[in-house]
Design a protein around this motif. Structure first.
Motif, PDB file in Angstrom:
ATOM      1  N   GLU A 421       0.855  -1.181   0.000  1.00  0.00           N
ATOM      2  CA  GLU A 421       0.000   0.000   0.000  1.00  0.00           C
ATOM      3  C   GLU A 421       0.892   1.232   0.000  1.00  0.00           C
ATOM      4  O   GLU A 421       1.861   1.300   0.772  1.00  0.00           O
ATOM      5  CB  GLU A 421      -0.915   0.014   1.234  1.00  0.00           C
ATOM      6  N   ARG A 422       0.522   2.198  -0.853  1.00  0.00           N
ATOM      7  CA  ARG A 422       1.351   3.392  -0.957  1.00  0.00           C
ATOM      8  C   ARG A 422       0.481   4.638  -1.038  1.00  0.00           C
ATOM      9  O   ARG A 422      -0.612   4.605  -1.602  1.00  0.00           O
ATOM     10  CB  ARG A 422       2.243   3.330  -2.198  1.00  0.00           C
ATOM     11  N   GLN A 423       0.996   5.714  -0.479  1.00  0.00           N
ATOM     12  CA  GLN A 423       0.377   7.029  -0.620  1.00  0.00           C
ATOM     13  C   GLN A 423       0.930   7.648  -1.895  1.00  0.00           C
ATOM     14  O   GLN A 423       2.131   7.903  -2.003  1.00  0.00           O
ATOM     15  CB  GLN A 423       0.717   7.902   0.587  1.00  0.00           C
ATOM     16  N   VAL A 424       0.068   7.884  -2.881  1.00  0.00           N
ATOM     17  CA  VAL A 424       0.515   8.383  -4.181  1.00  0.00           C
ATOM     18  C   VAL A 424      -0.397   9.526  -4.632  1.00  0.00           C
ATOM     19  O   VAL A 424      -1.444   9.798  -4.036  1.00  0.00           O
ATOM     20  CB  VAL A 424       0.505   7.271  -5.252  1.00  0.00           C
ATOM     21  N   THR A 425       0.028  10.154  -5.712  1.00  0.00           N
ATOM     22  CA  THR A 425      -0.822  11.098  -6.445  1.00  0.00           C
ATOM     23  C   THR A 425      -0.950  10.573  -7.864  1.00  0.00           C
ATOM     24  O   THR A 425       0.066  10.282  -8.520  1.00  0.00           O
ATOM     25  CB  THR A 425      -0.231  12.509  -6.442  1.00  0.00           C
ATOM     26  N   VAL A 426      -2.197  10.439  -8.324  1.00  0.00           N
ATOM     27  CA  VAL A 426      -2.464   9.861  -9.636  1.00  0.00           C
ATOM     28  C   VAL A 426      -2.907  10.974 -10.587  1.00  0.00           C
ATOM     29  O   VAL A 426      -3.735  11.821 -10.234  1.00  0.00           O
ATOM     30  CB  VAL A 426      -3.557   8.770  -9.557  1.00  0.00           C
ATOM     31  N   LEU A 427      -2.342  10.948 -11.784  1.00  0.00           N
ATOM     32  CA  LEU A 427      -2.725  11.889 -12.844  1.00  0.00           C
ATOM     33  C   LEU A 427      -3.365  11.086 -13.970  1.00  0.00           C
ATOM     34  O   LEU A 427      -2.751  10.140 -14.485  1.00  0.00           O
ATOM     35  CB  LEU A 427      -1.502  12.660 -13.344  1.00  0.00           C
ATOM     36  N   PHE A 428      -4.582  11.466 -14.330  1.00  0.00           N
ATOM     37  CA  PHE A 428      -5.304  10.769 -15.402  1.00  0.00           C
ATOM     38  C   PHE A 428      -5.609  11.797 -16.490  1.00  0.00           C
ATOM     39  O   PHE A 428      -6.136  12.882 -16.200  1.00  0.00           O
ATOM     40  CB  PHE A 428      -6.608  10.162 -14.874  1.00  0.00           C
ATOM     41  N   SER A 429      -5.258  11.488 -17.730  1.00  0.00           N
ATOM     42  CA  SER A 429      -5.513  12.427 -18.833  1.00  0.00           C
ATOM     43  C   SER A 429      -6.299  11.729 -19.935  1.00  0.00           C
ATOM     44  O   SER A 429      -6.259  10.495 -20.082  1.00  0.00           O
ATOM     45  CB  SER A 429      -4.192  12.959 -19.398  1.00  0.00           C
ATOM     46  N   ASP A 430      -7.007  12.558 -20.726  1.00  0.00           N
ATOM     47  CA  ASP A 430      -7.776  12.035 -21.855  1.00  0.00           C
ATOM     48  C   ASP A 430      -7.818  13.102 -22.947  1.00  0.00           C
ATOM     49  O   ASP A 430      -7.946  14.305 -22.654  1.00  0.00           O
ATOM     50  CB  ASP A 430      -9.194  11.669 -21.425  1.00  0.00           C
ATOM     51  N   THR A 431      -7.682  12.664 -24.183  1.00  0.00           N
ATOM     52  CA  THR A 431      -7.756  13.577 -25.324  1.00  0.00           C
ATOM     53  C   THR A 431      -9.217  13.749 -25.731  1.00  0.00           C
ATOM     54  O   THR A 431      -9.928  12.756 -25.941  1.00  0.00           O
ATOM     55  CB  THR A 431      -6.939  13.045 -26.509  1.00  0.00           C
ATOM     56  N   CYS A 432      -9.651  14.986 -25.865  1.00  0.00           N
ATOM     57  CA  CYS A 432     -11.050  15.286 -26.152  1.00  0.00           C
ATOM     58  C   CYS A 432     -11.336  15.194 -27.656  1.00  0.00           C
ATOM     59  O   CYS A 432     -10.446  15.413 -28.493  1.00  0.00           O
ATOM     60  CB  CYS A 432     -11.407  16.691 -25.661  1.00  0.00           C
ATOM     61  N   SER A 433     -12.589  14.884 -27.978  1.00  0.00           N
ATOM     62  CA  SER A 433     -13.082  14.902 -29.369  1.00  0.00           C
ATOM     63  C   SER A 433     -12.246  14.039 -30.288  1.00  0.00           C
ATOM     64  O   SER A 433     -12.043  14.365 -31.468  1.00  0.00           O
ATOM     65  CB  SER A 433     -13.132  16.346 -29.894  1.00  0.00           C
ATOM     66  N   PHE A 434     -11.725  12.942 -29.736  1.00  0.00           N
ATOM     67  CA  PHE A 434     -10.868  12.094 -30.560  1.00  0.00           C
ATOM     68  C   PHE A 434     -11.637  11.495 -31.734  1.00  0.00           C
ATOM     69  O   PHE A 434     -11.117  11.395 -32.847  1.00  0.00           O
ATOM     70  CB  PHE A 434     -10.271  10.972 -29.701  1.00  0.00           C
TER      71      PHE A 434
END
Length: 616
Positions: A421-434
């Motif tokens: 188990e870890r304390q993390v920061t998650v970044l999630f990205s998505d390209t719009c209007s693909f």
């Protein structure tokens, strides 16, 4: 295994040390040392064009030039020489050195050498040429000049101990005669070792240092007044140019080829290779001898063997430290460049100031040892990245790969990352209007368009110590704080800073796309901090570093939250949990609170904040 790791670390250094030992016997080492010495001596003495009139016995040269040869022929008649020698004696010369071979002299010269105890006749030990017949032992001197393998005169054979009374160097005999001192040889023998050359002195590798040899501080010509033989014979020489001076008579005519190369020869431009007459070099030897006796110290000191070995050892140790201590290879390369410049400059300045130590071996030792260590680290770093990439199933920065490798015993078991188990920061990205963009571009153009945006994202993440965990079609999942962490606050800051970098660079990319007539690239990013489960997931055929938990889901929900409120080219939403970990937002950043919002799949609402870069 420990011994394999130790062998891998020491083998490059052992190979470098072997090359260094082998190089010591190479003639290239001495050649390079002598070239550096010649350059330094040329610069050191270039401005020394004053005549050497401060000596106890100043030197005057009577030069037999081309005009004299044309007028009197060659070889000169002994009667002419007898007339010149008597004239010099009349004018009050303290000592006269006849730097001409006269082993077949006529009676007038034999009588003159018997009559005038201040006249010295030369002999040559190497070629077996005798002095004027009947010359007393204390009026004989050898004029042999010591040359290095490249035929350059850099050193002087001052004295040979334990020889017959007739075996004295020409400068020493002239000085004994002028000063009326019979034990000058004993005074030189009493001087300390640093006055004299040994087999490993200065930059020499295996010098034949027989006798009492010293570096000769060779100067360019012009330090001594040179009189024509014709002027002397015709009585046109002033007494002041002869009285209480040591006079040398010899050839200065190039056609007689009594010429020698000196350290300056390579660096003085002209239509012909520069060389100095032998009689001029004897004058310089005589000057150096007088200065040595007056100062009781040599003008040029050559480093002794132990000093050279000590410098080499120091450079080898410094090379090892440069290779191993800095955290980054680039810093090691910078330090190596600085060390090379400092070493070269220091050795050169020492030579300019009269202390000569060879540069080639310490410089080679520094570069070889440091270079082998840096090369080993470079190869090891690539191997670490490959191993970590295999274990992670994704790309990470070299720094992260190195940290993972350093902590591998704690993180990896049986070839896998253990579940944690870890304390993390998650970044999630998505390209719009693909979908709509895909209808406008061909498949190859669409993939190129998408990759230009993705490359910005990957670089922004890895440059901030994050890892790209996976690509999700036209988006990506990045993690900050796993498998290694800089601390929850620092990880959260890196994630937000990476998102803002993407925001800025996508804006610049869209300007380029507009010029190319391509559709703009829009993106949404969600960032959330919390606890996740991490570890290797899959089989030996397909292994992936998995990041599982509600934190990942929340980042994904933030990315897709209220898409109608997407006004910028890149929208960045962060959660209250991430905001709470930040001591401050990155520079040039503003924030706008959206309030507490319920997201799909989660009972507790999230505090949502939009961050924007003001650098756009």
């Amino acid at each position: 295994m420990m011994w394999q790791r130790l062998l891998g670390q020491t083998l490059p250094y052992a190979a470098a040390a072997g090359l260094l030992v082998g190089l010591q016997s190479s003639p290239l080492v001495e050649t390079t040392n002598l070239l550096v010495y010649d350059l330094a001596i040329n610069l050191r003495n270039r401005g020394s064009d004053d005549q050497a009139e401060d000596l106890t016995w100043p030197v005057t040269v009577v030069g037999i030039n081309e005009a004299d040869i044309k007028r009197y022929g060659w070889p000169l008649d002994d009667a002419l020489l007898c007339g010149a020698l008597k004239q010099l004696d009349t004018l009050g010369a303290s000592a006269i050195g006849l730097d001409l071979y006269r082993d077949q002299a006529k009676p007038c010269l034999q009588d003159e050498i018997q009559r005038n105890p201040r006249l010295i006749s030369i002999r040559n030990e190497v070629d077996g040429i005798a002095a004027i017949p009947g010359t007393p032992a204390r009026q004989q001197a050898f004029n042999d000049l010591v040359m290095d393998a490249d035929r350059v005169v850099r050193r002087d054979l001052v004295h040979v101990e334990g020889q017959a009374d007739a075996v004295r160097s020409l400068p020493l005999r002239l000085l004994e005669t002028a000063s009326e001192t019979r034990d000058l040889d004993k005074q030189f023998e009493e001087l300390k070792d640093h006055h004299w050359l040994s087999e490993q002195s200065g930059g020499y590798q295996s010098l034949d240092a027989a006798g009492y040899q010293a570096m000769l501080p060779v100067y360019p010509p012009g330090r001594y007044p040179v009189l024509d033989l014709t002027d002397l014979l015709e009585g046109e020489v002033h007494e002041a140019m002869i009285r209480d001076r040591i006079v040398l008579i010899g050839s200065v005519a190039p056609s007689l080829r009594d010429l020698f190369e000196i350290p300056h020869s390579r660096f003085l431009s002209g239509s012909q290779f520069f060389a100095v007459a032998g009689v001029e070099l004897h004058a310089q030897r005589l000057e150096a001898l007088q200065r040595r006796l007056k100062r009781r110290s040599p003008e040029i000191v050559a480093a002794q063997g132990w000093q050279r070995s000590l410098l080499l050892l120091i450079m080898v140790l410094i090379g090892g430290l440069i290779a191993e201590r800095p955290a980054r290879i680039r810093r090691s390369l910078t330090l190596l460049s600085v060390a090379v410049i400092l070493l070269t400059g220091s050795v050169f300045m020492l030579t300019l100031n009269g202390f000569w130590i060879g540069l080639t071996m310490p410089l080679t030792g520094l570069v070889l040892i440091s270079g082998s260590g840096i090369l080993r680290r470079g190869v090891q770093s690539q191997r670490h990245q490959q191993d970590m990439r295999r274990l992670l199933g994704q790309t990470s920065s070299p720094e992260i790969a190195q940290q993972l490798w350093d902590q591998r015993e704690d993180l990896i078991k049986d070839g896998r990352f253990t579940g944690r188990e870890r304390q993390v920061t998650v970044l999630f990205s998505d390209t719009c209007s693909f979908t709509s963009v895909s209808e406008q571009l061909s498949p190859s153009a669409l993939m190129q368009w998408l990759n230009r945006g993705m490359s910005i994202g990957v670089d922004a993440v890895t440059n901030r110590s994050g890892i790209v965990n996976k690509f999700t079609g036209d988006g990506m999942l990045a993690v900050f704080g796993a498998p290694v962490s800089k601390g929850p606050g620092a990880d959260a800051y890196d994630a937000v800073a990476a998102a803002l970098t993407i925001q800025n660079q996508i804006s610049s990319l869209n300007e380029a796309l507009a010029l190319e007539g391509q559709p703009p690239l829009r993106m949404r990013i969600g960032i959330h901090s919390g606890t996740v489960l991490t570890g290797s997931l899959g089989s030996s055929k397909r292994l992936e570093y998995a990041v599982i938990g509600d934190t990942v889901n929340c980042a994904s929900r933030l990315e897709g939250l209220e898409k109608h409120r997407h006004r910028e080219m890149v929208r960045v939403l962060i959660s209250g949990e991430t905001m709470a970990l930040l001591e401050a937002l990155p520079p040039d950043t503003t924030s706008e609170a959206w309030g507490s919002i319920q997201v799909k799949g989660r009972q507790e609402p999230l505090d949502v904040i939009e961050v924007r870069s003001t650098a756009l």
